[in-house]
Enzyme design. Structure first.
Site, PDB file in Angstrom:
ATOM      1  N   GLY A   9       3.026  -4.851  -9.130  1.00 40.12           N
ATOM      2  CA  GLY A   9       3.972  -4.214  -8.107  1.00 40.12           C
ATOM      3  C   GLY A   9       3.727  -5.303  -6.864  1.00 40.12           C
ATOM      4  O   GLY A   9       3.715  -6.212  -6.889  1.00 40.12           O
ATOM      5  N   CYS A  10       3.707  -4.557  -5.611  1.00 40.80           N
ATOM      6  CA  CYS A  10       3.910  -5.403  -4.338  1.00 40.80           C
ATOM      7  C   CYS A  10       2.524  -6.229  -4.411  1.00 40.80           C
ATOM      8  O   CYS A  10       1.314  -5.787  -4.465  1.00 40.80           O
ATOM      9  CB  CYS A  10       4.053  -4.558  -3.204  1.00 40.80           C
ATOM     10  SG  CYS A  10       3.854  -5.371  -1.683  1.00 40.80           S
ATOM     11  N   PHE A  11       2.617  -7.526  -4.181  1.00 44.36           N
ATOM     12  CA  PHE A  11       1.483  -8.619  -4.026  1.00 44.36           C
ATOM     13  C   PHE A  11       0.633  -8.088  -2.981  1.00 44.36           C
ATOM     14  O   PHE A  11      -0.729  -8.555  -2.841  1.00 44.36           O
ATOM     15  CB  PHE A  11       1.720  -9.988  -4.140  1.00 44.36           C
ATOM     16  CG  PHE A  11       2.750 -10.542  -3.180  1.00 44.36           C
ATOM     17  CD1 PHE A  11       3.262 -10.158  -1.964  1.00 44.36           C
ATOM     18  CD2 PHE A  11       3.718 -11.652  -3.922  1.00 44.36           C
ATOM     19  CE1 PHE A  11       4.124 -10.713  -1.249  1.00 44.36           C
ATOM     20  CE2 PHE A  11       4.721 -12.333  -3.103  1.00 44.36           C
ATOM     21  CZ  PHE A  11       4.928 -11.818  -1.764  1.00 44.36           C
ATOM     22  N   TRP A  12       1.163  -7.497  -1.690  1.00 41.57           N
ATOM     23  CA  TRP A  12       0.311  -7.247  -0.714  1.00 41.57           C
ATOM     24  C   TRP A  12      -0.947  -6.116  -1.049  1.00 41.57           C
ATOM     25  O   TRP A  12      -1.972  -6.432  -0.442  1.00 41.57           O
ATOM     26  CB  TRP A  12       1.009  -6.564   0.408  1.00 41.57           C
ATOM     27  CG  TRP A  12       2.111  -7.285   1.003  1.00 41.57           C
ATOM     28  CD1 TRP A  12       2.366  -8.472   1.014  1.00 41.57           C
ATOM     29  CD2 TRP A  12       3.272  -6.862   1.804  1.00 41.57           C
ATOM     30  NE1 TRP A  12       3.400  -8.998   1.692  1.00 41.57           N
ATOM     31  CE2 TRP A  12       3.993  -7.916   2.394  1.00 41.57           C
ATOM     32  CE3 TRP A  12       3.585  -5.509   2.264  1.00 41.57           C
ATOM     33  CZ2 TRP A  12       4.989  -7.661   2.984  1.00 41.57           C
ATOM     34  CZ3 TRP A  12       4.671  -5.211   3.200  1.00 41.57           C
ATOM     35  CH2 TRP A  12       5.482  -6.192   3.494  1.00 41.57           C
ATOM     36  N   CYS A  13      -0.654  -5.098  -1.963  1.00 39.73           N
ATOM     37  CA  CYS A  13      -1.561  -4.309  -2.369  1.00 39.73           C
ATOM     38  C   CYS A  13      -2.409  -5.079  -3.331  1.00 39.73           C
ATOM     39  O   CYS A  13      -3.894  -4.888  -3.290  1.00 39.73           O
ATOM     40  CB  CYS A  13      -0.837  -3.279  -3.277  1.00 39.73           C
ATOM     41  SG  CYS A  13       0.066  -2.060  -2.352  1.00 39.73           S
TER      42      CYS A  13
END
EC number: 1.8.4.11
Length: 175
Positions: A9-13
């Protein structure tokens, strides 16, 4: 030190969660697994580059075991969703692992099997060739800490951070 490259998923998470763990020395957001030589965030978001948003997690196995790093990975995203995580849809959000060698590949296979035993459904997580890693743009590095009021982070990253803090409390950094 050991380094894993993981996409879920999103790398920020992913970045936000791994930074909370004791023994994690560095987390770098980037792109991997595609066919574009110099991917940018905007290009990767189109899904046309073949790259996944991923993190490079550098950790000390004497402080946090490799199995824990991998169990956290399967706790913070849903490996049963093909090419998506929640509202983030596309191959750039796939669940994938990129082993550096045969030993890592076996660790990854074992982690997928453990996750499959615990989940209602079969993981679709892929093990892909390492290929070339591309660091994401600077503004993506440690994004959650730099943007605490950002809506996506509050809606998506905060619950994941809280879940991992609860489930893996013994490995969370002291405040």
């Amino acid at each position: 030190m050991q380094t894993f490259i993981l996409a879920g998923g999103c790398f920020w998470c992913l970045d936000a969660v791994y930074r909370t763990l004791d023994g994690v020395q560095d987390v770098i957001s980037g792109y991997i697994g595609g066919h574009t030589a110099h991917p940018s965030y905007d290009a990767v978001c189109t899904g046309a580059t073949g790259h996944a948003e991923a993190v490079k997690v550098v950790f000390d196995e004497e402080v946090i075991p490799a199995d824990v790093i991998l169990d956290v990975f399967f706790t913070l995203h849903d490996p049963r969703q093909l090419n998506r995580q929640g509202a983030d849809v596309g191959t750039q959000y796939r669940s994938a692992m990129f082993p550096a060698d045969a030993e890592q590949e076996q660790l990854f296979r074992d982690a997928i099997a453990r996750a499959g035993d615990l989940l209602d459904g079969t993981p679709v997580t892929t093990i892909e060739p390492l290929g070339t890693w591309h660091d994401a743009e600077d503004y993506h590095q440690d994004f959650f800490a730099k943007n605490p009021g950002q809506g996506y982070c509050n809606a998506v990253a905060v619950p994941k951070v809280n879940k991992v803090r609860k489930s893996f409390a013994q490995y969370v950094r002291a405040a």
